[in-house]
Scaffold this motif. Sequence first.
Motif, PDB file in Angstrom:
ATOM      1  N   GLN A 114      -0.601  24.743  24.813  1.00 46.84           N
ATOM      2  CA  GLN A 114       0.176  23.499  24.795  1.00 46.84           C
ATOM      3  C   GLN A 114       0.420  23.029  23.358  1.00 46.84           C
ATOM      4  O   GLN A 114       1.528  22.626  23.008  1.00 46.84           O
ATOM      5  N   GLU A 125       3.001  25.149  21.614  1.00 47.30           N
ATOM      6  CA  GLU A 125       4.344  24.811  22.078  1.00 47.30           C
ATOM      7  C   GLU A 125       4.873  23.543  21.426  1.00 47.30           C
ATOM      8  O   GLU A 125       6.086  23.369  21.293  1.00 47.30           O
ATOM      9  N   GLU A 184      -5.782  26.945  27.334  1.00 44.27           N
ATOM     10  CA  GLU A 184      -4.591  26.242  27.829  1.00 44.27           C
ATOM     11  C   GLU A 184      -4.178  25.145  26.856  1.00 44.27           C
ATOM     12  O   GLU A 184      -2.997  24.945  26.594  1.00 44.27           O
TER      13      GLU A 184
END
Length: 79
Positions: free
Chosen positions: A22, A25, A18
């Motif tokens: 992130q 992104e 995760e």
Amino acid sequence: MQLKGKIVTGGASGIDLEAAIQFLELGAKVIVTGRNQERLDAAKSLLPNLNAIKSDVSNQDDVNLLFNAISELSGFDIL
């Protein structure tokens, strides 16, 4: 936090994956490492911009391979 162009290392599953999502992104280059090739392949399939490198830190040859791969990407900024 400005992460564009920064290199981050992490894991191929769970909270580490995760975090990799992130960071990607936010424009970071992300390397995930681990001993399980299937997990690395799954992470790479999910995130094509990810760099996935199989490595076992208890194996000196793997450590050297990982070090060289990270060095080719200009080192790392976040571990």
